[in-house]
Structures are given as structure tokens and as C-alpha cells.
Write a protein that holds these residues in place. Structure first.
Motif, PDB file in Angstrom:
ATOM      1  N   ASP A   1      -5.759   1.701  -3.827  1.00  0.00           N
ATOM      2  CA  ASP A   1      -7.304   0.725  -4.799  1.00  0.00           C
ATOM      3  C   ASP A   1      -6.868   1.268  -5.794  1.00  0.00           C
TER       4      ASP A   1
ATOM      5  N   SER B   1      -4.839   4.343   1.393  1.00  0.00           N
ATOM      6  CA  SER B   1      -5.688   3.002   0.921  1.00  0.00           C
ATOM      7  C   SER B   1      -6.515   2.971  -0.285  1.00  0.00           C
ATOM      8  N   GLN B   2      -6.901   4.583  -0.671  1.00  0.00           N
ATOM      9  CA  GLN B   2      -7.688   4.619  -1.373  1.00  0.00           C
ATOM     10  C   GLN B   2      -6.454   5.040  -3.165  1.00  0.00           C
TER      11      GLN B   2
ATOM     12  N   GLU C   1       0.489  -1.157   0.025  1.00  0.00           N
ATOM     13  CA  GLU C   1      -0.495   0.422  -0.107  1.00  0.00           C
ATOM     14  C   GLU C   1       0.711   1.718   0.160  1.00  0.00           C
TER      15      GLU C   1
END
Length: 259
Positions: free
Chosen positions: A59, A55-56, A12
């Protein structure tokens, strides 16, 4: 002035760095990714910026890799992020620059340095994972709990977990990475999960159990009984079972040179 983005060593963290470097629009040749804890000296005439784990953002990069390159490309990126190569963050970034340009075919273009670097890291990760599937030993704790310890160079515990979940599906077991202080927990007949937090008393129990397991002496005696001293070949033994794996194997503990 070039910009160096310092990112966390996790997948991440690295992908958060990729997102930040790409979104900066400073030009790929003018930015570089480095791990925060790589131990390298600071470069002159460079601006350093720390990237927090998001994390966004990670992703979004994962979705872009899967949709615009391929699922296989994401798999090699993920595996490369588990490598112990201290330059892996920037190597992943260079691979993705090329991958978004050429598409799914990037995974077979080993003549490109960025692609070659990624596959070298994946090869080392795969080799260590394969070796550990045969070298891991479990000891029994109270309550029929099996405990195994590993000390790998690469962060391969998540790659080992499915192997043992399949073979020990009906057992409660813990696989502990002593180098990274993380563990895989597997309740019997349920899915395994990864944790980077274990109470200190649990950690002590894991270490103590591995040292005092009642079958340790049996393993040692078996190894000695089948050995033919006249045909001992230490070099061959080291090629098949490196010393760095032996401290976590009962048949070799406290006797690394007793072959």
C-alpha cells in the motif's frame, strides 16, 4: 555481491519486493527482483532473500506511485503485474526507478527500455482481455446460474469482470480461470468479487456443466450450417480465433478441427 529478492507473483507480492529492495539501500544496480516460481536457474555470486507478502508495504508503494508519479503510472504497473512475463517483477521495479526520477511523463517515454518493457506487457494483457470479451461462453447450471470458463495466458479475470458485470448485471454468474484456480462471482444486481477458493464439488460442477451443456450441440450445428466448405481458410480462422481459446467454447468443443 548482488542480492536477488524472491517475491510472490501477485501484485501485493511484487510491490512488497519493490519496497524491500528499495529500503535495502544496496543500490538499484546491486539488487534484482525475481518471482519465487519463475523456474529460472540460480545465479552465481548472488545472495537470495525471500520476501513475504506485506499488504502495508504494498500500500505504501501504491500511494507513492499515485502521489509522486501519477494514477496512470499505477494503472500500467497494476496491469503489467497481471502479465505472464516471468521477469515482470524486476521490469516493474526498473520502471518505478525511472518513474520516481522523471515523474508523470514517464508513461510516454517509450524510448526508455524499462518503460517499453512495461507497455509491451500491458499491450499483451489488453489484447487478450479484448479477445476474451468476445470468446467467453456461459453455460446454465441449476438455479439459473451462468458459468463460464477461461484459460488465459495472462491473469486477466479481474479485467474481464467489469465487462460482464455490465452486460449481465441481472444474472447470477461465475467466471472461472482454470489455469489459476480462481473465480469471479457475480450475484444478480450486486457487485462482483474475486475468490481463489472454490469447493472441489463446485469445481467439478463447473467443468461438468461446460461439457454437457444442452446448447452445445446447437452451437455446433449452427457453425456447420453457415460454413461454406469451398471457402474454408484454416490460416485465417486461426488468426481470428486461436486454438487455445476453443476448448472453452461450446461450438468448438470436441471438434477443434471440424471447421
Amino acid at each position: 555481491m548482488n542480492t536477488i529478492y524472491l517475491c510472490d507473483s501477485s501484485i501485493e507480492g511484487i510491490l512488497s519486493g519493490v519496497y524491500t529492495a528499495w529500503a535495502s539501500r544496496k543500490g538499484h544496480d546491486n539488487v534484482k527482483l525475481r518471482l519465487k516460481d519463475d523456474g529460472a536457474t540460480m545465479e552465481l555470486f548472488c545472495q537470495y532473500e525471500e520476501v513475504s507478502v506485506d499488504s502495508q508495504k504494498a500500500d505504501k508503494v501504491i500511494a507513492a506511485i499515485r502521489n509522486k508519479i501519477s494514477e496512470e503510472a499505477y494503472e500500467v504497473v497494476y496491469k503489467a503485474a497481471l502479465s505472464n512475463d516471468m521477469e515482470r517483477a524486476d521490469k516493474i521495479y526498473r520502471f518505478l526507478i525511472y518513474g520516481f526520477r522523471v515523474g508523470a511523463g514517464v508513461v510516454s517515454m517509450l524510448q526508455n527500455q524499462a518503460v517499453y518493457d512495461i507497455f509491451q506487457m500491458c499491450r499483451f494483457v489488453d489484447n487478450e482481455t479484448h479477445l476474451l470479451t468476445g470468446f467467453v461462453r456461459f453455460s446454465e447450471m441449476e438455479g439459473d446460474l451462468l458459468v463460464g470458463r477461461i484459460g488465459p495466458k495472462n491473469d486477466v479475470i479481474v479485467l474481464l469482470a467489469p465487462h460482464f458485470a455490465d452486460r449481465l448485471s441481472g444474472e447470477n454468474w461465475v467466471l472461472y480461470d482454470v489455469n489459476r484456480k480462481k473465480a469471479v462471482l457475480h450475484p444478480a444486481y450486486r457487485h462482483w468479487y474475486l475468490t481463489d477458493f472454490l469447493p472441489s464439488d463446485w469445481e467439478d460442477k463447473i467443468i461438468k456443466t461446460s461439457v454437457e451443456d444442452e446448447y452445445e450441440d446447437l452451437f455446433k450445428r449452427f457453425r456447420k450450417s453457415i460454413a461454406i466448405r469451398e471457402r474454408t481458410n484454416p490460416i485465417c480462422q486461426l488468426n481470428h480465433m486461436p486454438l487455445r481459446y476453443r476448448p472453452y467454447m461450446p461450438e468448438f468443443s470436441h471438434g477443434l478441427r471440424d471447421v
